[in-house]
Design an enzyme around this catalytic site. Structure first.
Site, PDB file in Angstrom:
ATOM      1  N   LYS A  98      90.311 -10.740  76.451  1.00  7.30           N
ATOM      2  CA  LYS A  98      90.813  -9.507  77.060  1.00  7.30           C
ATOM      3  C   LYS A  98      92.257  -9.244  76.628  1.00  7.30           C
ATOM      4  CE  LYS A  98      91.793  -7.414  81.548  1.00  7.30           C
ATOM      5  NZ  LYS A  98      91.746  -7.575  83.001  1.00  7.30           N
ATOM      6  N   GLN A  99      93.067 -10.325  76.604  1.00  8.40           N
ATOM      7  CA  GLN A  99      94.498 -10.159  76.338  1.00  8.40           C
ATOM      8  C   GLN A  99      95.039 -11.435  75.720  1.00  8.40           C
ATOM      9  OE1 GLN A  99      94.402 -10.065  80.768  1.00  8.40           O
ATOM     10  NE2 GLN A  99      96.590 -10.410  80.544  1.00  8.40           N
TER      11      GLN A  99
ATOM     12  N   ASP B 133     102.823 -10.589  86.406  1.00  3.98           N
ATOM     13  CA  ASP B 133     103.546  -9.548  85.673  1.00  3.98           C
ATOM     14  C   ASP B 133     105.036  -9.583  86.040  1.00  3.98           C
ATOM     15  OD1 ASP B 133     100.808  -8.992  86.049  1.00  3.98           O
ATOM     16  OD2 ASP B 133     101.062  -6.858  85.702  1.00  3.98           O
TER      17      ASP B 133
ATOM     18  N   GLU C 243      91.255 -12.787  81.124  1.00  2.00           N
ATOM     19  CA  GLU C 243      90.440 -12.748  82.353  1.00  2.00           C
ATOM     20  C   GLU C 243      88.948 -12.553  82.098  1.00  2.00           C
ATOM     21  OE1 GLU C 243      92.546  -9.689  84.503  1.00  2.00           O
ATOM     22  OE2 GLU C 243      93.685 -11.200  85.619  1.00  2.00           O
TER      23      GLU C 243
END
Ligand code: IFM
Length: 586
Positions: free
Chosen positions: A410-411, A154, A295
């Protein structure tokens, strides 16, 4: 009040001075300790119906900041009380004005968006230990204990770009933190059988891996789930390398590359060389048994995002090697000797940069497969998949969550690569993949909506981008992200989304970036709610004010002493001289 942390013996001093401003001091003052509380009890004589006023001065120091926190607290308290509230307030405001001047983003015509961008920039600023090279940006800042104040990818990919373009000195310090934690990354690589630097997935202040192997529990059985975020999510290392190069590209800070960046890049590339497998039959290098950004799917091979990042960083490592060889040969030999870089490993880096396998877009559909076998898995939307949950707080991912055998991600994963490398694929490829992956993405991570927002703005979907901007920028205001997943609390302020809000507006809607040739390029596509956007950025040491409106773009250099900068707006490139302003029409 003095306390010492149990883990690392960090001393924390919290000190306070209280003064009544409109009458006699208290008649008694006492410190009372109760379980988990330390209270100061003050007694005043006050006539019925009257008010009393105080000024409170609070100072906090830790031994991370100074050698003697107690002395520093006492000195600051005395100085602060001497100055008084009004003067402290003026000084405080001056500091914040300076920060806003450098990171200003003004959105004309949309008060909601203006408030949201300001709120998110504020949180990205306060989460960042701007004053030191020894601390990371926590994935939840200091808002709570989730993630222990530690850095993830991040930091490099979501928080840092705003600082690279607005306060490069801060970005530099955060990257030096990664340099100073190289030893932790080297130890992790060795422990797992590799060499070079395998950065911690969850990095504490000394770079040690603090990501537990058992992060979630199976809420149905109460048993622990063994995830491999810490040892299989290898993209963290090239992500740090990517950020090093991005900082260098935007700032031109060769001293940083020489003193810190090149060593990070070389160690990351040594790790990549030691991790990859050479497939003789295919004459290519592959990365297997991984997790990409998505993930939910662990133990996958040839994750597109990871492979692309690895190839990119290998190439940049070799570029920085050549640069040092030419400009700082002594420093290069010193690094080579210290890290034990052999001719053989260097040759492998060259070979791998050429032969690492990166999945390509299919020539007909233009789709890029997220990892080997992804397209063969069950195709279902997150909404329909959710109907299979037995408990709403179940973990969806590996090894036996509901998403594991499906295409639900997930993303952002493939689309995440576009955000970092806008020059790598055509708009048609980005659009085809955005269209495919977006309905299959659950946005189970607060990082995800911003990625779809940035790329949507580039591929001609400004309103979709705007919706994703609102979703990302309000994640903590409307509590739209889950606070508990698989029994683990992961709430708090999502600092990555805060940093990403700046990226959505500046990289996304303004289409601003420094391209590989070093030119500042802009290609604005604003949502219909906005009349224009003004922002301040610093590129190669030159501070610029940029305004993008319906008719064109204005770029002004804020000081006549500054170096000229080449700016390209769509197809037109011009030099903006120090102190001058240039107008570009669409
Ligand atoms: O780094 C992220 C990851 O991509 C998704 N889970 C949460 C982490 C911390 O924000």
């Amino acid at each position: 009040m003095r306390t010492v942390t149990g883990g690392r013996g960090t001393e924390v001093l919290v000190s306070q001075r209280i003064a009544r401003t409109d009458g006699p001091p208290p008649v008694s003052s006492e410190i009372v300790t109760a379980e988990k509380r330390v209270l100061r009890v003050l007694e005043f004589e006050v006539a019925a119906g009257t008010e009393i006023a105080f000024e409170l001065y609070n100072v906090i120091y830790t031994s991370n900041d100074v050698a003697d926190p107690h002395a520093a607290c006492v000195a600051d308290l005395q100085e602060s009380a001497g100055k008084g509230y009004a003067r402290l307030w003026t000084e405080h405001t001056r500091v914040w004005d300076g920060i806003w001047d450098r990171s200003r983003v003004e959105i004309d015509g949309d008060e909601l968006a203006q408030t949201l961008i300001r709120y998110n920039i504020y949180h990205n600023v306060i989460a960042t230990p701007a004053h030191t090279e020894h601390l990371p940006i926590g994935a939840r800042g200091l808002s709570c204990q989730a993630y222990q104040g530690a850095a993830f990818w991040d930091q490099e990919i979501f928080n840092l770009p705003m600082f690279v373009y607005t306060r490069p000195d801060v970005a530099r310090r955060i990257l030096i933190y990664r340099y100073k934690t190289l030893d932790g990354a080297r130890r992790k690589a060795r422990r797992l059988g590799y060499y070079g630097a395998f950065y911690a997935w969850v990095s504490g202040d000394d770079g040690r891996e603090i990501c537990p192997s058992y992060f979630f529990i199976d809420v149905l059985t109460g048993r622990r789930i063994h995830n491999h975020f810490n040892d299989w999510q290898i993209h963290i290392s090239p992500d740090v390398g990517y950020a090093v190069w991005h900082y260098y590209r935007v700032t031109g800070d060769t001293a940083f590359l020489r003193d810190y960046g090149a060593e990070i890049l070389l160690e990351v590339s040594r790790f990549l060389v030691s991790h990859a497998y050479f497939k003789k039959d295919k004459d290519r290098y592959e990365f297997v048994r991984l997790l990409g950004p998505d993930e939910y799917h662990e133990n996958v091979d040839n994750n597109f995002f990871t492979a692309y990042q690895a190839k990119y960083v290998l190439e940049r490592t070799l570029e920085s090697y050549d640069l040092l060889k030419e400009q700082a040969p002594e420093r290069l030999s010193e690094i080579i000797q210290r890290i034990g870089l052999t001719e053989q490993t260097l040759a492998l880096m060259h070979e791998m940069a050429e032969k690492v396998y990166v999945p390509h877009p299919d020539p007909e559909t233009l789709l890029i497969e997220q990892f080997d076998g992804y397209f063969d898995m069950e195709d279902i939307t997150p909404e329909r998949l959710a109907e299979r949950l037995l408990d709403s707080s179940e973990y969806w991912g590996w090894p036996n969550g509901i998403a594991t055998e499906t295409q639900v991600t997930k993303q952002a994963d493939v689309v995440q690569q576009f955000m970092l490398h806008p020059e790598s694929h055509s708009t048609a490829v980005m659009q085809a993949n955005w269209d495919y992956y977006e309905p299959r993405t659950q946005h189970g991570s607060s990082l995800s909506p911003s990625v779809y927002a940035v790329v949507a703005a580039w591929i001609g979907y400004p309103q979709r981008a705007y919706d994703y901007f609102l979703r990302s920028a309000t994640v903590d205001l409307f509590n739209t992200n889950k606070a508990v997943s698989g029994g683990t609390f992961i709430g708090g302020i999502h600092t990555a989304a805060c940093g990403a809000a700046w990226q959505i507006v500046v990289h996304g809607f303004l289409g601003m970036r420094v391209d590989p040739a070093g030119e500042l390029t802009l290609d604005p596509h604003l949502p219909e709610q906005w009349n224009g956007v003004r922002c301040t950025v610093t590129v190669a040491g030159t501070q610029l004010e940029v305004y993008a409106g319906p008719e064109g773009v204005t770029v002004g250099s804020l000081d006549s002493g500054q170096s000229p900068v080449t700016v390209r707006v769509r197809d037109e490139a011009r030099q903006v001289a120090g102190g001058a302003t240039e107008q570009f029409s669409y």
